[in-house]
Design a protein around this motif. Structure first.
Motif, PDB file in Angstrom:
ATOM      1  N   ALA A 219      83.061  41.196  27.557  1.00 44.03           N
ATOM      2  CA  ALA A 219      82.915  40.703  26.476  1.00 44.03           C
ATOM      3  C   ALA A 219      83.043  39.892  25.192  1.00 44.03           C
ATOM      4  CB  ALA A 219      82.575  41.722  25.110  1.00 44.03           C
ATOM      5  N   VAL A 220      84.463  39.590  25.353  1.00 40.56           N
ATOM      6  CA  VAL A 220      85.359  38.519  24.989  1.00 40.56           C
ATOM      7  C   VAL A 220      85.010  37.183  25.336  1.00 40.56           C
ATOM      8  CG1 VAL A 220      87.489  37.254  23.648  1.00 40.56           C
ATOM      9  CG2 VAL A 220      86.707  39.852  23.223  1.00 40.56           C
ATOM     10  N   PHE A 221      85.697  37.350  26.835  1.00 35.48           N
ATOM     11  CA  PHE A 221      85.999  36.185  27.672  1.00 35.48           C
ATOM     12  C   PHE A 221      84.578  35.907  28.057  1.00 35.48           C
ATOM     13  CE2 PHE A 221      90.083  37.880  26.848  1.00 35.48           C
ATOM     14  CZ  PHE A 221      90.604  37.088  25.753  1.00 35.48           C
ATOM     15  N   GLY A 222      83.863  37.185  28.983  1.00 32.36           N
ATOM     16  CA  GLY A 222      82.787  36.610  29.723  1.00 32.36           C
ATOM     17  C   GLY A 222      82.449  35.390  29.370  1.00 32.36           C
ATOM     18  N   SER A 223      81.820  34.837  28.192  1.00 33.37           N
ATOM     19  CA  SER A 223      80.424  33.624  27.869  1.00 33.37           C
ATOM     20  C   SER A 223      81.876  32.722  28.268  1.00 33.37           C
ATOM     21  CB  SER A 223      80.706  33.546  26.243  1.00 33.37           C
ATOM     22  OG  SER A 223      81.557  33.842  25.749  1.00 33.37           O
ATOM     23  N   THR A 224      82.449  32.634  27.912  1.00 37.37           N
ATOM     24  CA  THR A 224      83.796  31.270  28.538  1.00 37.37           C
ATOM     25  C   THR A 224      83.036  30.619  30.001  1.00 37.37           C
ATOM     26  OG1 THR A 224      85.808  32.344  29.398  1.00 37.37           O
ATOM     27  CG2 THR A 224      85.510  31.455  27.203  1.00 37.37           C
ATOM     28  N   LEU A 225      83.275  32.196  31.055  1.00 39.58           N
ATOM     29  CA  LEU A 225      82.490  31.995  32.263  1.00 39.58           C
ATOM     30  C   LEU A 225      81.197  31.568  32.112  1.00 39.58           C
ATOM     31  CD1 LEU A 225      84.378  34.736  34.011  1.00 39.58           C
ATOM     32  CD2 LEU A 225      85.234  32.472  33.685  1.00 39.58           C
ATOM     33  N   ALA A 226      80.996  31.731  31.416  1.00 38.56           N
ATOM     34  CA  ALA A 226      78.433  31.362  31.799  1.00 38.56           C
ATOM     35  C   ALA A 226      78.025  30.307  31.577  1.00 38.56           C
ATOM     36  CB  ALA A 226      78.196  32.295  30.448  1.00 38.56           C
TER      37      ALA A 226
ATOM     38  N   ASP B 160      69.278  33.723  30.730  1.00 44.21           N
ATOM     39  CA  ASP B 160      70.003  34.341  31.943  1.00 44.21           C
ATOM     40  C   ASP B 160      70.741  35.898  31.068  1.00 44.21           C
ATOM     41  OD1 ASP B 160      72.157  33.764  33.861  1.00 44.21           O
ATOM     42  OD2 ASP B 160      73.690  33.467  32.710  1.00 44.21           O
ATOM     43  N   LEU B 161      71.035  36.464  32.294  1.00 44.64           N
ATOM     44  CA  LEU B 161      71.234  37.386  31.847  1.00 44.64           C
ATOM     45  C   LEU B 161      72.404  37.603  31.858  1.00 44.64           C
ATOM     46  CD1 LEU B 161      69.824  40.298  31.689  1.00 44.64           C
ATOM     47  CD2 LEU B 161      69.606  41.254  33.671  1.00 44.64           C
ATOM     48  N   TYR B 162      73.389  37.093  32.784  1.00 43.14           N
ATOM     49  CA  TYR B 162      74.578  37.402  32.331  1.00 43.14           C
ATOM     50  C   TYR B 162      75.126  37.007  31.333  1.00 43.14           C
ATOM     51  CZ  TYR B 162      79.738  36.431  33.100  1.00 43.14           C
ATOM     52  OH  TYR B 162      80.615  36.232  32.738  1.00 43.14           O
ATOM     53  N   ALA B 163      74.473  35.786  30.732  1.00 42.41           N
ATOM     54  CA  ALA B 163      74.393  35.529  28.646  1.00 42.41           C
ATOM     55  C   ALA B 163      74.731  36.611  28.070  1.00 42.41           C
ATOM     56  CB  ALA B 163      74.570  34.499  28.870  1.00 42.41           C
ATOM     57  N   MET B 164      73.594  36.840  27.734  1.00 42.02           N
ATOM     58  CA  MET B 164      72.505  37.791  27.057  1.00 42.02           C
ATOM     59  C   MET B 164      73.400  39.825  27.372  1.00 42.02           C
ATOM     60  SD  MET B 164      68.324  37.539  27.901  1.00 42.02           S
ATOM     61  CE  MET B 164      68.113  38.392  26.147  1.00 42.02           C
ATOM     62  N   VAL B 165      73.597  39.759  28.568  1.00 40.15           N
ATOM     63  CA  VAL B 165      74.464  41.311  28.296  1.00 40.15           C
ATOM     64  C   VAL B 165      76.442  40.160  27.845  1.00 40.15           C
ATOM     65  CG1 VAL B 165      75.642  42.528  29.978  1.00 40.15           C
ATOM     66  CG2 VAL B 165      73.351  41.601  31.074  1.00 40.15           C
ATOM     67  N   VAL B 166      76.819  39.750  28.304  1.00 41.45           N
ATOM     68  CA  VAL B 166      78.050  39.408  27.456  1.00 41.45           C
ATOM     69  C   VAL B 166      78.079  39.108  26.188  1.00 41.45           C
ATOM     70  CG1 VAL B 166      79.625  37.304  27.026  1.00 41.45           C
ATOM     71  CG2 VAL B 166      78.989  37.759  29.258  1.00 41.45           C
ATOM     72  N   ILE B 167      76.350  39.056  25.408  1.00 40.53           N
ATOM     73  CA  ILE B 167      76.123  38.992  23.977  1.00 40.53           C
ATOM     74  C   ILE B 167      76.245  40.231  23.464  1.00 40.53           C
ATOM     75  CG2 ILE B 167      75.148  37.927  22.396  1.00 40.53           C
ATOM     76  CD1 ILE B 167      76.605  36.445  23.076  1.00 40.53           C
ATOM     77  N   GLY B 168      75.673  40.793  24.515  1.00 42.48           N
ATOM     78  CA  GLY B 168      75.016  42.040  24.227  1.00 42.48           C
ATOM     79  C   GLY B 168      76.312  43.586  23.914  1.00 42.48           C
ATOM     80  N   LEU B 169      76.656  43.476  24.733  1.00 42.13           N
ATOM     81  CA  LEU B 169      78.439  43.768  25.004  1.00 42.13           C
ATOM     82  C   LEU B 169      78.970  44.046  23.361  1.00 42.13           C
ATOM     83  CD1 LEU B 169      79.548  46.738  26.243  1.00 42.13           C
ATOM     84  CD2 LEU B 169      80.910  44.682  28.020  1.00 42.13           C
ATOM     85  N   GLN B 170      79.012  42.428  22.984  1.00 42.32           N
ATOM     86  CA  GLN B 170      79.572  42.932  22.119  1.00 42.32           C
ATOM     87  C   GLN B 170      79.140  42.643  20.988  1.00 42.32           C
ATOM     88  OE1 GLN B 170      79.935  38.176  21.022  1.00 42.32           O
ATOM     89  NE2 GLN B 170      80.935  37.485  23.394  1.00 42.32           N
ATOM     90  N   ARG B 171      78.040  42.852  20.868  1.00 39.77           N
ATOM     91  CA  ARG B 171      77.160  43.221  19.943  1.00 39.77           C
ATOM     92  C   ARG B 171      77.698  45.183  19.665  1.00 39.77           C
ATOM     93  NH1 ARG B 171      77.097  41.167  16.950  1.00 39.77           N
ATOM     94  NH2 ARG B 171      75.629  39.400  16.632  1.00 39.77           N
TER      95      ARG B 171
END
Lengths: 316, 313
Positions: free
Chosen positions: A64-71, A101-112
């Motif tokens: 959740a924290v670092f996933g968005s840097t890979l997106a 992009d679902l990957y980016a959405m899952v990362v943000i959703g998990l963060q939220r």
């Protein structure tokens, strides 16, 4: 068990070794505290599912924290060349029908979802601990009023209030978290009240009172540390409950709203196209299930590790 | 308490929901007076003082058992009366089954504590208990669709409570079974585990007690001792839990019903909130409160029936 001799009696762990060592006795108290945590650590580590739960949970948080840097894409960015695409090297988790992009959405959703869950669990635990112990310690009018509120909330249709209020907030996650705290603290508060009833008759509480320690201070420094293990377990279970409540609300469309996403709202979107693009459901659902199951395993392990009477963690 | 909660919900619902907004932004646009003319006879006009609205609503229930109408003019009474049975159909079966499964598993794993069967059962239960109902329901939908495709005919229906063009006793029965199987399975999957754990820990406590050891000493087999002596005592707290779970199942069904598109109370709840149907929302809340009360009464009855130490004078 050769280590037994160097350790204090495990049954004397959380109850007699208070969180606050008496002044002037810092040396021994420090050593004791260290061994207490080592004891908890050992009992916890022996429970393999619980350790697996911690690992999964840490991985999820890292994701959740670092996933968005890979997106490769932002979660609101639209890729019109890839509408409803299955998972591919370009879009790891696929895309939805608008090209998000679902990957980016899952990362943000998990963060939220994680953020809401942790805020709610913290708020619920603190509120229930303070109200529950204060009601038991002060008695009289404080007790009557708090118990009246607790019993009233138990009958009140809390899920309905929750849905109405969070729907009205227009999907602001802070409001949702606040409302979730308001409707979930009272069950725990009642349990804590029952436990504290016997705590308030204990000698150390009487001693503190006759020494002239003010009431609120007794509650905060003598009663609450004594139910510490219960609070830790409540906190982890609270995370599970909050995640479930939040995703349920968002799934129904009463919780977090677009453009903000949470795991629940992602599953809700995925549900409408489940047979044509199942990946929209799979990834958020997998993240959500891993989150709740891992937290539950951690809670289970913590309960066994912190409970001095439990035999499930093995001896010592 | 039920009356107080219902009235409070009425006031809260007015604070959060606005029926007038249903008609704002319509094409062709309606004038203020037109909207008022639509809302006023339904007692949903926010221009009337709240106290007056409340009294019209409350006296309607009190004297005529009339729970009011939705913004589109449907009677709330009819809706609730119709949907109640759909919910009951789903809930009753699921509750009975998941309780039975949970208790059976609890007895099984308590009598084989820390053996392989117990470990596997416990491991499975802690996972299924924490699968969110949304994930469980939709996962089952996917499985059922795959199964239907593999078989080549529609064995499981994934939406609705019944097909519209079925008549006769046996076709209706089969049709209902085809529709009810999936939501029931989803409810059981996430619900049975709590009774498994509860029954297991309670039974373990009673197995260790003196009178069960006494029964074993008399020559009863372990099975007999558990069934005749230990099980009955340990069932009491479980029954209380089941009775108190009735309102909980009701709210849990909100999600199940919306996943499987059952037009029951749970789905009504979502519909009323999103359509600003204040009278409907209050009726749902009242229904929930009554269910809580019924659960409490049932819990008491169950305890009296099971526990010979409790005497009713």
């Amino acid at each position: 068990m050769t280590t037994d001799s160097s350790m204090p009696d495990p049954t004397a762990g959380p109850l007699t070794a208070g969180e606050t060592p008496p002044p002037g006795d810092a040396g021994t108290a420090d050593r004791k505290r260290l061994s207490k945590w080592r004891l908890y650590g050992r009992r916890f580590a022996r429970n393999r599912p619980a350790v697996a739960g911690v690992v999964i949970f840490v991985l999820l948080v890292a994701f959740a924290v670092f996933g968005s840097t890979l997106a490769k894409y932002d979660h609101v960015e639209l890729d019109f060349l890839a509408l409803s695409d299955p998972p591919s090297p370009e879009h790891w988790f696929g895309t939805n029908n608008a090209g998000n992009d679902l990957y980016a959405m899952v990362v943000i959703g998990l963060q939220r979802s994680l953020l809401i869950a942790v805020v709610v669990a913290t708020g619920t635990t603190v509120l229930s601990a303070v109200i529950g112990t204060a009601a038991a310690y002060f008695g009289g009018r404080v007790e009557r009023v708090s118990l009246f509120i607790i019993h009233f909330l138990m009958v009140a249709p809390t899920f309905l209030l929750l849905a109405m209020m969070s729907n009205d907030s227009g999907g602001d996650w802070r409001v949702i978290a606040l409302v979730l705290i308001l409707v979930s603290w009272f069950f725990q508060a009642r349990t804590i009240w029952t436990l504290s009833l016997s705590l308030r008759e204990r000698e150390f509480v009487h001693a503190a009172r006759y020494m002239g320690v003010p009431g609120l201070r007794i509650v905060l420094r003598h009663l609450i540390p004594n139910i510490g293990s219960l609070l830790v377990v409540n906190f982890t279970l609270g995370v599970v409950g909050a995640v479930m409540a939040e995703t349920g609300l968002s799934f129904l469309g009463f919780g977090v709203k677009l453009p903000d996403v949470s795991l629940g709202s992602l599953i809700g979107i995925g549900a409408s196209s489940i047979s044509s693009s199942p990946w929209m459901f799979f990834f958020p659902a997998a993240a959500l299930t891993l989150l709740t199951v891992s937290m539950a395993l951690v809670a289970d392990g913590l309960r066994d590790a912190l409970d001095p009477t439990s035999a499930a963690g093995g001896r010592a | 308490m039920v009356v107080a909660v219902t009235n409070l919900t009425y006031l809260l619902a007015w604070a959060y929901l606005d029926p007038r907004s249903n008609y704002v932004g319509r094409r062709p646009p309606l004038s203020e007076t037109q909207i008022t003319n639509l809302l006023e006879p339904r007692n949903l006009d926010d221009a009337t003082p709240l106290l007056e609205r409340w009294w019209t609503w409350f006296s309607g229930i009190l004297f005529r058992w009339d729970w009011g109408v939705s913004p589109t003019g449907q009677s709330v009474n009819e809706q609730v009366a119709y949907r109640m049975w759909i919910s009951a159909e789903l809930m009753l079966g699921a509750t009975i089954l998941l309780t039975a499964i949970g208790i059976a598993l609890g007895v099984y794993s308590a009598s084989r504590q820390y053996r392989l069967g117990d470990r596997i059962a416990q491991g499975t239960s802690i996972i299924t208990m924490n699968i969110p109902i949304v994930v469980a329901g939709l996962g089952l939908v996917l499985l059922a669709i795959a199964f239907n495709n593999a078989v080549g005919s529609t064995v499981f229906y994934v939406t609705g409570a019944s097909s519209p063009d079925v008549s006769g006793f046996f076709p209706t029965l089969v049709d209902t079974a085809q529709h009810i199987a999936l939501p029931t399975a989803a409810l059981i999957l996430v619900g049975y585990a709590q009774y498994h754990f509860l029954q297991r820990s309670l039974l373990l406590d009673t197995i260790k007690s003196d009178y069960v050891r006494m029964a074993r000493a008399k020559g009863l087999t372990k099975q007999q001792a558990i069934r005749k002596h230990a099980l009955r005592t340990s069932l009491i707290p479980v029954t209380t839990q089941v009775a108190f779970s009735i309102p909980g199942i009701f709210t849990g069904a909100v999600l199940t019903e919306s996943i499987f598109a059952w037009k029951g109370m749970g789905q009504y709840f979502i519909e009323t909130i999103s359509k600003n149907d204040i009278n409907g929302v209050v009726a749902v809340a009242a229904f929930g409160a009554v269910m809580t009360a019924v659960g409490a009464i049932l819990a008491d009855i169950a305890v009296v029936a099971l526990d010979p130490r409790v005497r009713v004078s």
